[in-house]
Design a protein around this motif. Structure first.
Motif, PDB file in Angstrom:
ATOM      1  N   VAL A  34       0.847  -1.192   0.000  1.00 30.83           N
ATOM      2  CA  VAL A  34       0.000   0.000   0.000  1.00 30.83           C
ATOM      3  C   VAL A  34       0.883   1.242   0.000  1.00 30.83           C
ATOM      4  CG1 VAL A  34      -1.652   1.370   1.338  1.00 30.83           C
ATOM      5  CG2 VAL A  34      -1.970  -1.104   1.113  1.00 30.83           C
ATOM      6  N   SER A  35       0.500   2.222  -0.794  1.00 35.74           N
ATOM      7  CA  SER A  35       1.202   3.497  -0.878  1.00 35.74           C
ATOM      8  C   SER A  35       0.323   4.589  -0.274  1.00 35.74           C
ATOM      9  CB  SER A  35       1.504   3.819  -2.348  1.00 35.74           C
ATOM     10  OG  SER A  35       1.797   5.182  -2.529  1.00 35.74           O
ATOM     11  N   LEU A  36       0.924   5.461   0.551  1.00 36.92           N
ATOM     12  CA  LEU A  36       0.212   6.568   1.180  1.00 36.92           C
ATOM     13  C   LEU A  36       0.838   7.895   0.769  1.00 36.92           C
ATOM     14  CD1 LEU A  36      -0.027   5.139   4.810  1.00 36.92           C
ATOM     15  CD2 LEU A  36      -1.936   5.388   3.229  1.00 36.92           C
ATOM     16  N   LEU A  37      -0.004   8.890   0.512  1.00 37.35           N
ATOM     17  CA  LEU A  37       0.475  10.230   0.165  1.00 37.35           C
ATOM     18  C   LEU A  37      -0.366  11.244   0.925  1.00 37.35           C
ATOM     19  CD1 LEU A  37       2.302  12.025  -1.661  1.00 37.35           C
ATOM     20  CD2 LEU A  37       0.428  12.015  -3.337  1.00 37.35           C
ATOM     21  N   THR A  38       0.300  12.232   1.554  1.00 38.97           N
ATOM     22  CA  THR A  38      -0.439  13.252   2.288  1.00 38.97           C
ATOM     23  C   THR A  38       0.323  14.572   2.258  1.00 38.97           C
ATOM     24  OG1 THR A  38      -1.677  13.661   4.328  1.00 38.97           O
ATOM     25  CG2 THR A  38       0.586  12.864   4.571  1.00 38.97           C
ATOM     26  N   THR A  39      -0.335  15.611   2.779  1.00 42.48           N
ATOM     27  CA  THR A  39       0.253  16.950   2.820  1.00 42.48           C
ATOM     28  C   THR A  39       1.100  17.102   4.073  1.00 42.48           C
ATOM     29  OG1 THR A  39      -1.816  17.701   1.825  1.00 42.48           O
ATOM     30  CG2 THR A  39      -0.291  19.383   2.588  1.00 42.48           C
ATOM     31  N   GLU A  40       2.304  17.615   3.926  1.00 42.72           N
ATOM     32  CA  GLU A  40       3.151  17.786   5.101  1.00 42.72           C
ATOM     33  C   GLU A  40       2.741  19.037   5.877  1.00 42.72           C
ATOM     34  OE1 GLU A  40       6.937  20.157   3.039  1.00 42.72           O
ATOM     35  OE2 GLU A  40       7.060  17.989   3.373  1.00 42.72           O
ATOM     36  N   GLY A  41       2.950  18.982   7.196  1.00 37.76           N
ATOM     37  CA  GLY A  41       2.652  20.129   8.030  1.00 37.76           C
ATOM     38  C   GLY A  41       1.267  20.137   8.629  1.00 37.76           C
ATOM     39  N   PHE A  42       0.386  19.217   8.194  1.00 37.56           N
ATOM     40  CA  PHE A  42      -0.954  19.133   8.769  1.00 37.56           C
ATOM     41  C   PHE A  42      -0.966  17.969   9.748  1.00 37.56           C
ATOM     42  CE2 PHE A  42      -2.536  21.204   4.710  1.00 37.56           C
ATOM     43  CZ  PHE A  42      -2.750  22.433   5.318  1.00 37.56           C
ATOM     44  N   VAL A  43      -1.030  18.286  11.037  1.00 38.40           N
ATOM     45  CA  VAL A  43      -0.846  17.281  12.066  1.00 38.40           C
ATOM     46  C   VAL A  43      -1.918  16.205  12.007  1.00 38.40           C
ATOM     47  CG1 VAL A  43      -0.656  16.900  14.554  1.00 38.40           C
ATOM     48  CG2 VAL A  43       0.325  18.951  13.531  1.00 38.40           C
ATOM     49  N   ALA A  44      -3.181  16.599  11.740  1.00 38.82           N
ATOM     50  CA  ALA A  44      -4.258  15.612  11.689  1.00 38.82           C
ATOM     51  C   ALA A  44      -4.017  14.597  10.587  1.00 38.82           C
ATOM     52  CB  ALA A  44      -5.605  16.297  11.499  1.00 38.82           C
ATOM     53  N   SER A  45      -3.586  15.083   9.411  1.00 42.75           N
ATOM     54  CA  SER A  45      -3.295  14.181   8.299  1.00 42.75           C
ATOM     55  C   SER A  45      -2.158  13.233   8.658  1.00 42.75           C
ATOM     56  CB  SER A  45      -2.912  14.984   7.048  1.00 42.75           C
ATOM     57  OG  SER A  45      -3.961  15.815   6.633  1.00 42.75           O
ATOM     58  N   GLU A  46      -1.122  13.777   9.282  1.00 42.93           N
ATOM     59  CA  GLU A  46       0.031  12.949   9.622  1.00 42.93           C
ATOM     60  C   GLU A  46      -0.310  11.918  10.693  1.00 42.93           C
ATOM     61  OE1 GLU A  46       3.164  15.684  10.525  1.00 42.93           O
ATOM     62  OE2 GLU A  46       3.381  16.353   8.443  1.00 42.93           O
ATOM     63  N   GLY A  51       5.600   5.420  -4.196  1.00 44.16           N
ATOM     64  CA  GLY A  51       5.564   4.026  -4.627  1.00 44.16           C
ATOM     65  C   GLY A  51       4.210   3.583  -5.144  1.00 44.16           C
ATOM     66  N   ALA A  52       3.358   4.529  -5.504  1.00 47.60           N
ATOM     67  CA  ALA A  52       2.009   4.194  -5.959  1.00 47.60           C
ATOM     68  C   ALA A  52       2.012   3.307  -7.188  1.00 47.60           C
ATOM     69  CB  ALA A  52       1.226   5.473  -6.239  1.00 47.60           C
ATOM     70  N   ALA A  53       3.000   3.492  -8.055  1.00 49.31           N
ATOM     71  CA  ALA A  53       3.021   2.724  -9.311  1.00 49.31           C
ATOM     72  C   ALA A  53       3.157   1.228  -9.066  1.00 49.31           C
ATOM     73  CB  ALA A  53       4.160   3.218 -10.204  1.00 49.31           C
ATOM     74  N   ASN A  54       3.810   0.850  -7.984  1.00 45.41           N
ATOM     75  CA  ASN A  54       4.047  -0.572  -7.713  1.00 45.41           C
ATOM     76  C   ASN A  54       3.199  -1.110  -6.564  1.00 45.41           C
ATOM     77  OD1 ASN A  54       6.163  -0.763  -9.707  1.00 45.41           O
ATOM     78  ND2 ASN A  54       7.490   0.360  -8.278  1.00 45.41           N
ATOM     79  N   ALA A  55       2.259  -0.318  -6.087  1.00 47.73           N
ATOM     80  CA  ALA A  55       1.422  -0.738  -4.970  1.00 47.73           C
ATOM     81  C   ALA A  55       0.160  -1.439  -5.461  1.00 47.73           C
ATOM     82  CB  ALA A  55       1.056   0.468  -4.116  1.00 47.73           C
ATOM     83  N   ASP A  56      -0.476  -2.168  -4.573  1.00 46.50           N
ATOM     84  CA  ASP A  56      -1.774  -2.777  -4.874  1.00 46.50           C
ATOM     85  C   ASP A  56      -2.915  -1.811  -4.562  1.00 46.50           C
ATOM     86  OD1 ASP A  56      -0.618  -5.369  -5.478  1.00 46.50           O
ATOM     87  OD2 ASP A  56      -0.264  -5.544  -3.306  1.00 46.50           O
ATOM     88  N   LEU A  57      -2.640  -0.830  -3.690  1.00 48.96           N
ATOM     89  CA  LEU A  57      -3.641   0.157  -3.304  1.00 48.96           C
ATOM     90  C   LEU A  57      -2.924   1.455  -2.991  1.00 48.96           C
ATOM     91  CD1 LEU A  57      -6.646   0.735  -2.538  1.00 48.96           C
ATOM     92  CD2 LEU A  57      -6.053   0.055  -0.198  1.00 48.96           C
ATOM     93  N   PHE A  58      -3.431   2.552  -3.534  1.00 45.87           N
ATOM     94  CA  PHE A  58      -2.870   3.887  -3.287  1.00 45.87           C
ATOM     95  C   PHE A  58      -3.897   4.685  -2.493  1.00 45.87           C
ATOM     96  CE2 PHE A  58      -2.597   8.337  -5.133  1.00 45.87           C
ATOM     97  CZ  PHE A  58      -1.611   8.752  -4.259  1.00 45.87           C
ATOM     98  N   ILE A  59      -3.453   5.273  -1.359  1.00 42.27           N
ATOM     99  CA  ILE A  59      -4.349   6.005  -0.471  1.00 42.27           C
ATOM    100  C   ILE A  59      -3.843   7.433  -0.299  1.00 42.27           C
ATOM    101  CG2 ILE A  59      -5.449   6.077   1.791  1.00 42.27           C
ATOM    102  CD1 ILE A  59      -4.861   3.097   2.067  1.00 42.27           C
ATOM    103  N   PRO A  60      -4.418   8.407  -1.006  1.00 42.95           N
ATOM    104  CA  PRO A  60      -4.104   9.802  -0.730  1.00 42.95           C
ATOM    105  C   PRO A  60      -4.944  10.285   0.443  1.00 42.95           C
ATOM    106  CG  PRO A  60      -5.492   9.642  -2.690  1.00 42.95           C
ATOM    107  CD  PRO A  60      -5.273   8.239  -2.197  1.00 42.95           C
ATOM    108  N   ASN A  95      -2.115   3.302 -12.782  1.00 38.69           N
ATOM    109  CA  ASN A  95      -3.476   2.763 -12.768  1.00 38.69           C
ATOM    110  C   ASN A  95      -3.794   1.989 -11.491  1.00 38.69           C
ATOM    111  OD1 ASN A  95      -4.149   3.699 -15.438  1.00 38.69           O
ATOM    112  ND2 ASN A  95      -2.797   2.081 -16.235  1.00 38.69           N
ATOM    113  N   THR A  96      -3.010   2.205 -10.462  1.00 36.36           N
ATOM    114  CA  THR A  96      -3.245   1.524  -9.187  1.00 36.36           C
ATOM    115  C   THR A  96      -4.609   1.917  -8.615  1.00 36.36           C
ATOM    116  OG1 THR A  96      -0.864   1.553  -8.751  1.00 36.36           O
ATOM    117  CG2 THR A  96      -2.322   1.197  -6.859  1.00 36.36           C
TER     118      THR A  96
END
Length: 434
Positions: free
Chosen positions: A185-197, A234-243, A264-265
Motif C-alpha cells: 500500500v502506498s500513502l500520500l499526504t500533505t506535510e505540516g498538517f498534524v491531523a493528516s500525519e 511508490g504508488a506505481a508498484n502498490a496494490d492500493l494507493f491512499i491519498p 493505474n493503481t
C-alpha cells in the motif's frame, strides 16, 4: 429560528430528484415528510410551541473553515420547524457562534453556558484546539456532533459524535485486506498538517500489523505538480494507493499526476474529494474508491428503509447543492438535526434540561438517519465521545454511476492501538473534512 454570534463570541454532490426552489422554499412530498417524521417521531406540520434553544458552533473563516455546515444546518432546522413538526410541536432555535481559533471557541462555550435557556450545543467543526471549548462546556452542557476533528473532541466528557472522522481512518486497513487483497500500500499526504500525519501514522501502523508493506510520501501544501511526491510514494508498484487528503485542489492535482505518470493503481480516498470544484476542474469525479462515514447520497440502496431515506434526502437537498454545499455536508447536518430532534422528542417536555439531554444523548444507540446502524458511546478505548468507527466505501464508475464496494456492509476497523491519534499539535481539517 436563528440567532448569531461573531467569531469572538459576541452576538452578532449532484442530486436531482423533485427539487425544491433554489431559495430553499417549497413543501416536500407526503412520502418524504413521512420518511423524516417516522425517524424523528413528530407529526408533520409547522412547529408552533415554545422554542427549544440549542447552540451551534462552527468555524466559518480561514483555510480550515466549514461555512457549508452552517448553510446546511440552517436549512435542516428550517425544514424541521416548518414541515416536520419540530420536536413534538416545539421549534428548535439555534444560537450560532463562529470561532476562528481556540480562544474564540472557548468564548463561544462561555457564552452558551451563561445562557440558562440553552439545552445543548450542536458542533459543526472547529479547526483549532478544542480542549478549552470542551473544558468549559462538559460540566454544564452536552455536545452533539457529526465530525470530531480534534483529539479533544473524541475524548471529551459529555460529548457525543455519531461519525468518527479521522479517528475511523483505520477502516482502510479492513478494506485493504478484505476487499483490495493488498500486499503493498502506498500513502500520500500533505506535510505540516498534524491531523493528516496522525491519520497516516495510524493507517501505516495498522497495515503493517496486518502484514502489509507500506510506503509513505508527503508534499508541501502549496505544491501544484505532485508527480515527484507521487512517484516517491511508490504508488506505481502498490496494490492500493491512499491519498489522505480532502482539499479539492489537492484531489485535482493528485488525479492529474496519476494520469501524467500513467499510474493505474486502485485508489482509496476520503469523500471530501467529492466536491463540485473537483468535478468542475476535472470534468467528472476521479474513478476512485471513496471512504465515507455515512451512506452515500449518490449511491443506490437495496434495503427499503435506506432507499426511502435517500429519496427524502434527494428531494430536500437540491437547493443546497445549487448554493455550492457538498452532499456530504448536507447529509451530516441533516443527520445532526434529525438525531437531535429524535433524542429531544424522547424526553418529556418538562425534562428538557442539559442533564437529561446529555443522558439521553449518551443512551442513544442509533440508528442514525443515513448513517451507522448502531452507536455505543464510551465503548471505544480512548475515544469515549465517538459512538462508532464504522465506515463505507463506494466506487465511482463515471457518468454518475456508483457501486457500493462493500455491498451494503459497514467496515469495522481493527481494534485501536497506540496509533490512535494523540492530543499533540494543531490539526487540520484536510484529513477528515467530510
Amino acid at each position: 429560528m436563528l440567532t448569531a454570534c461573531n467569531g469572538d463570541g459576541t452576538d452578532g454532490g449532484d442530486l436531482a430528484v423533485a427539487p425544491r426552489s433554489t431559495d430553499g422554499g417549497g413543501t416536500l412530498s407526503p412520502a418524504t415528510l413521512a420518511t423524516f417524521t417516522q425517524y424523528t417521531g413528530s407529526t408533520a406540520g409547522r412547529a408552533t410551541g415554545q422554542p427549544i434553544r440549542l447552540g451551534f458552533v462552527n468555524t466559518e473563516n480561514g483555510p480550515g473553515s466549514f461555512p457549508e455546515y452552517t448553510i446546511a444546518v440552517t436549512d435542516a432546522v428550517r425544514l424541521l420547524n416548518e414541515q416536520l413538526g419540530g420536536v413534538k410541536g416545539r421549534p428548535i432555535e439555534l444560537d450560532l457562534c463562529h470561532p476562528d481559533d481556540a480562544g474564540q471557541a472557548e468564548q463561544c462555550a462561555q457564552k452558551f453556558t451563561a445562557d440558562p435557556t440553552i439545552a445543548a450545543v450542536l458542533h459543526g467543526a472547529i479547526d483549532a484546539d478544542t480542549a478549552p471549548f470542551h473544558r468549559v462546556l462538559s460540566p454544564k452542557l452536552p455536545v452533539l456532533g457529526g465530525l470530531p476533528l480534534q483529539p479533544a473532541d473524541a475524548a471529551a466528557p459529555n460529548s457525543y459524535y455519531f461519525s468518527s472522522g479521522q479517528f475511523g481512518a483505520l477502516g482502510v486497513v479492513t478494506y485493504a485486506k478484505t476487499y483490495a487483497k493488498a500486499d503493498k500500500v502506498s500513502l500520500l499526504t500533505t506535510e505540516g498538517f498534524v491531523a493528516s500525519e496522525r491519520a497516516v501514522a495510524a493507517i501505516k501502523q495498522g497495515l503493517e500489523a496486518s502484514g502489509v508493506k507500506v510506503t509513505v510520501a508527503k508534499y508541501p501544501a502549496n505544491s501544484t505538480d505532485l508527480t515527484e511526491p507521487l512517484a516517491a510514494s511508490g504508488a506505481a508498484n502498490a496494490d492500493l494507493f491512499i491519498p489522505v487528503v480532502a482539499d479539492a485542489a489537492h484531489c485535482v492535482n493528485i488525479q492529474n499526476a496519476l494520469q501524467e505518470l500513467r499510474i493505474n493503481t486502485q485508489v482509496l480516498t476520503l469523500a471530501g474529494c467529492l466536491s463540485q470544484e473537483v468535478r468542475t476542474k476535472l470534468g467528472d469525479y476521479p474513478r476512485w474508491n471513496y471512504m465515507t462515514f455515512n451512506i452515500s447520497a449518490e449511491a443506490s440502496a437495496s434495503d427499503d428503509t435506506t432507499a426511502w431515506q435517500l429519496r427524502a434526502l434527494k428531494e430536500w437537498f437540491p437547493p443546497l447543492g445549487a448554493r455550492g454545499v457538498p452532499s456530504t455536508a448536507g447529509v451530516m447536518m441533516l443527520q445532526m438535526t434529525l438525531v437531535a430532534a429524535r433524542v429531544l422528542g424522547s424526553l418529556p417536555g418538562d425534562q428538557l434540561n442539559p442533564a437529561t439531554v446529555g443522558a439521553a444523548f449518551r443512551k442513544f444507540n442509533g440508528p442514525v438517519f443515513l448513517g451507522v446502524p448502531r452507536l455505543v458511546f464510551g465503548g471505544i478505548p480512548g475515544l469515549p465521545a465517538i459512538g462508532s468507527l464504522s465506515s463505507r466505501v463506494y466506487n465511482y464508475l463515471g457518468n454518475d454511476d456508483w457501486r457500493d464496494t462493500t455491498a451494503g456492509s459497514w467496515l469495522e476497523p481493527p481494534p485501536p492501538t497506540a496509533a490512535t491519534p494523540s492530543s499533540s499539535g494543531r490539526p487540520s481539517a484536510s484529513a477528515s473534512r467530510r
